[in-house]
Design an enzyme around this catalytic site. Structure first.
Site, PDB file in Angstrom:
ATOM      1  N   HIS A  56       1.115  -1.255   0.517  1.00 21.78           N
ATOM      2  CA  HIS A  56       0.218   0.061   0.197  1.00 21.78           C
ATOM      3  C   HIS A  56       0.705   1.270  -0.061  1.00 21.78           C
ATOM      4  O   HIS A  56       1.058   2.437   0.545  1.00 21.78           O
ATOM      5  CB  HIS A  56      -1.213  -0.069   1.254  1.00 21.78           C
ATOM      6  CG  HIS A  56      -1.741   0.994   1.254  1.00 21.78           C
ATOM      7  ND1 HIS A  56      -3.553   0.443   1.918  1.00 21.78           N
ATOM      8  CD2 HIS A  56      -2.030   2.334   0.384  1.00 21.78           C
ATOM      9  CE1 HIS A  56      -3.819   1.981   1.609  1.00 21.78           C
ATOM     10  NE2 HIS A  56      -3.128   2.587   0.904  1.00 21.78           N
ATOM     11  N   LEU A  59       2.284   6.295  -5.006  1.00 15.44           N
ATOM     12  CA  LEU A  59       3.387   7.091  -6.134  1.00 15.44           C
ATOM     13  C   LEU A  59       3.072   8.587  -6.334  1.00 15.44           C
ATOM     14  O   LEU A  59       4.168   9.173  -7.022  1.00 15.44           O
ATOM     15  CB  LEU A  59       4.264   5.920  -6.499  1.00 15.44           C
ATOM     16  CG  LEU A  59       4.266   5.073  -5.516  1.00 15.44           C
ATOM     17  CD1 LEU A  59       5.395   3.345  -6.790  1.00 15.44           C
ATOM     18  CD2 LEU A  59       5.950   5.590  -5.243  1.00 15.44           C
ATOM     19  N   ASN A  90      -4.826   5.831  -7.228  1.00 17.12           N
ATOM     20  CA  ASN A  90      -5.511   6.999  -7.239  1.00 17.12           C
ATOM     21  C   ASN A  90      -4.223   8.201  -7.460  1.00 17.12           C
ATOM     22  O   ASN A  90      -4.208   9.304  -7.100  1.00 17.12           O
ATOM     23  CB  ASN A  90      -6.137   7.824  -5.731  1.00 17.12           C
ATOM     24  CG  ASN A  90      -4.824   8.037  -4.296  1.00 17.12           C
ATOM     25  OD1 ASN A  90      -4.106   6.870  -4.491  1.00 17.12           O
ATOM     26  ND2 ASN A  90      -5.368   8.633  -3.457  1.00 17.12           N
ATOM     27  N   ASP A 150      -8.621   3.073  -2.935  1.00 19.82           N
ATOM     28  CA  ASP A 150      -8.291   3.531  -1.953  1.00 19.82           C
ATOM     29  C   ASP A 150      -8.195   4.963  -2.109  1.00 19.82           C
ATOM     30  O   ASP A 150      -8.266   5.587  -2.943  1.00 19.82           O
ATOM     31  CB  ASP A 150      -6.605   3.085  -1.160  1.00 19.82           C
ATOM     32  CG  ASP A 150      -6.076   3.103  -0.412  1.00 19.82           C
ATOM     33  OD1 ASP A 150      -7.187   2.957   0.403  1.00 19.82           O
ATOM     34  OD2 ASP A 150      -5.523   4.021  -0.286  1.00 19.82           O
ATOM     35  N   HIS A 177     -10.979   0.559   1.117  1.00 21.28           N
ATOM     36  CA  HIS A 177     -10.193   1.160   2.332  1.00 21.28           C
ATOM     37  C   HIS A 177     -11.900   0.931   3.019  1.00 21.28           C
ATOM     38  O   HIS A 177     -13.270   1.963   1.551  1.00 21.28           O
ATOM     39  CB  HIS A 177     -10.484   2.477   0.852  1.00 21.28           C
ATOM     40  CG  HIS A 177     -10.365   3.491   2.118  1.00 21.28           C
ATOM     41  ND1 HIS A 177      -8.991   4.688   2.436  1.00 21.28           N
ATOM     42  CD2 HIS A 177     -11.352   4.422   2.959  1.00 21.28           C
ATOM     43  CE1 HIS A 177      -9.533   5.633   3.374  1.00 21.28           C
ATOM     44  NE2 HIS A 177     -10.805   5.924   3.324  1.00 21.28           N
ATOM     45  N   ASN A 276      -6.071   9.276   7.179  1.00 21.78           N
ATOM     46  CA  ASN A 276      -6.900   8.243   7.037  1.00 21.78           C
ATOM     47  C   ASN A 276      -7.338   6.904   6.990  1.00 21.78           C
ATOM     48  O   ASN A 276      -6.268   6.790   6.007  1.00 21.78           O
ATOM     49  CB  ASN A 276      -7.814   8.687   5.337  1.00 21.78           C
ATOM     50  CG  ASN A 276      -9.579   8.545   5.878  1.00 21.78           C
ATOM     51  OD1 ASN A 276     -10.116   7.918   6.606  1.00 21.78           O
ATOM     52  ND2 ASN A 276      -9.829   8.568   4.034  1.00 21.78           N
ATOM     53  N   ASP A 303       0.821   2.927   3.882  1.00 23.21           N
ATOM     54  CA  ASP A 303      -0.295   3.873   3.058  1.00 23.21           C
ATOM     55  C   ASP A 303       0.684   5.022   3.103  1.00 23.21           C
ATOM     56  O   ASP A 303       0.467   5.721   3.897  1.00 23.21           O
ATOM     57  CB  ASP A 303      -1.610   3.940   4.412  1.00 23.21           C
ATOM     58  CG  ASP A 303      -2.136   4.574   3.727  1.00 23.21           C
ATOM     59  OD1 ASP A 303      -2.495   4.929   2.382  1.00 23.21           O
ATOM     60  OD2 ASP A 303      -3.456   5.469   4.557  1.00 23.21           O
TER      61      ASP A 303
END
Ligand SMILES: [Zn+2]
Length: 428
Positions: A56, A59, A90, A150, A177, A276, A303
């Protein structure tokens, strides 16, 4: 072919051994190995782990190269001991087509610091309305097997069901997520005593737990595989534990920051603690540590969420959510899990290399340290103590919650298929 002899390393924390690397492969593991023709690295009892794998990572490329690029992100990953990272979808444009995932995959190949496995979006534009072309992304050169929206939750139960059915055909997995959107409208931090005192909008635990409960039941109904991103509450642990006891094919991750930090830090109003899912309570932190130790939570995933200075250095309500994590993850795990006696180094290897590679169906990583295996390795000086200074980060962003905090351990060497990407703590 270059030969490298790592002498006297505690393989997975065990008795000191020598490891001979020949070219891209581990040639031999044993004691008193000949150094003839080899460059020698004196490990002096440092811990040798398989190259870490992060399921996770954000980048940010394409689209937000002001916060991170594939190159800077993979340099940060190598610095933290990683040899492979899964890049979240994302981006701008969203990685929801074969074209975009292949672009990220190619950039990873060119970086040379760390392998990059793109994650594909579950829905077109992360909008949660229409299934993306999962099959085309899987069949592309990038060979996508992990799909995630995510940053956003796949909150439509029918879309989630279809995604689970679709990935089942090729052994893929949907990484959720878990955040019920209506319950978290206007949320600024964990809902609890601190949010009430500060008057900030609360993000209740039930918003995570209700989605996890639904999704493990959907996975059971469909006979497919679901992965829960960044589990953050004691209640989520209980649901995953129950699901596993029922034989449901679910895996879960926890971030380093949720193993260490609590919502008490939000009292400072320092947006570096805005993330988050949000930082939770001490009780949640302790439940997450126990669950990671007993295997209810399968892996640690960073994350890693880089943000430029201007998106974090502002008032709390306006600040972006997220923290960088690749360069501090192993130290936080050493601090919270190893030095507390909850995990040994073999347990760390399982949760930060072997298992994440298996969940993501990634070949060549998360392999045993044994003759004939790819030489993806991380050497850790576990006796080291240092204060975190983000000025030294390889990441393009500096939004770490650990600035000024003393953390144990330091990655001194990282090897990607026999090539040193980190030497004596510095990028090669
Ligand atoms: Zn997320």
């Amino acid at each position: 072919m270059t030969k490298i002899l790592i002498r006297g390393a505690k393989v997975l924390g065990g008795e000191p051994q020598d490891v001979l690397i020949d070219g891209e492969t581990i040639a031999e593991v044993g004691t008193g190995l000949s150094a003839e023709g080899a460059q020698v690295i004196e490990a002096d009892g440092k811990i040798l782990l398989p190259g870490l794998v992060d399921l996770h990572t954000h980048l940010r490329e394409p689209g937000r190269e002001d916060s991170e690029t594939v190159l800077t992100g993979t340099r940060a990953a190598a610095s933290g001991g990683y040899t492979a990272v899964f890049a979240m979808a994302n981006t701008f444009p969203v990685a929801d087509t074969a074209g975009v995932v292949e672009q990220v995959w190619r950039l990873g190949k060119e970086s040379g610091y760390c392998d990059v496995q793109p994650i594909g979006a579950v829905t077109v534009g992360l909008e949660g309305k229409q299934l993306a072309e999962l099959g085309a992304m899987h069949d592309s050169a990038a060979g996508v097997t992990v799909f995630s929206d995510d940053g956003k939750c796949v909150d439509d139960a029918v879309i989630m069901r279809r995604a689970l059915e679709y990935v089942k055909a090729f052994g893929g997995v949907v990484a959720q997520h878990a955040q019920e959107p209506r319950l978290t409208e206007g949320a600024q931090m964990n809902e609890g005593v601190v949010s009430a005192e500060l008057g900030l909008g609360g993000w209740p635990a039930v918003a995570e737990e209700s989605v996890i409960a639904r999704d493990v039941l959907l996975a059971e109904h469909v006979g497919s595989r679901v992965h829960i991103c960044h589990l953050s509450t004691a209640g989520s642990v209980e649901i995953v534990r129950w699901a596993k006891s029922r034989g449901i094919d679910v895996t879960a991750e926890v971030t380093p920051h949720h193993l260490l930090l609590t919502d008490e830090l939000v009292r400072s109003y320092n947006p570096v603690y805005k993330v988050n899912p949000p930082l939770r309570t001490e009780r949640d932190v302790m439940a997450l540590r126990e669950a990671l130790a007993d295997g209810t939570i399968d892996i640690v995933a960073t994350d890693h969420a880089p943000h430029p200075h201007e998106d974090k250095d502002c008032e709390w309500a306006a600040a972006a959510m997220g923290m960088v994590g690749l360069e501090t993850a192993l130290s936080v795990v050493q601090d919270t899990m190893v030095e507390t006696g909850l995990l040994d180094w073999a347990g760390v290897a399982e949760r930060m290399s072997f298992k994440p590679a298996r969940i993501g169906s990634l070949s060549g990583h998360g392999r045993p340290i044994a003759a004939g295996e790819p030489a993806n390795l991380t050497l850790v000086d576990s006796a080291y103590r240092g204060v975190v200074d983000p000025a030294g980060f390889a990441s393009r962003s500096r939004n770490t919650p650990y600035e000024g905090r003393e953390l144990p351990g330091r990655v001194t060497h990282t090897f990607l298929r026999g090539r040193a990407t980190v030497v004596d703590g510095n990028l090669a």
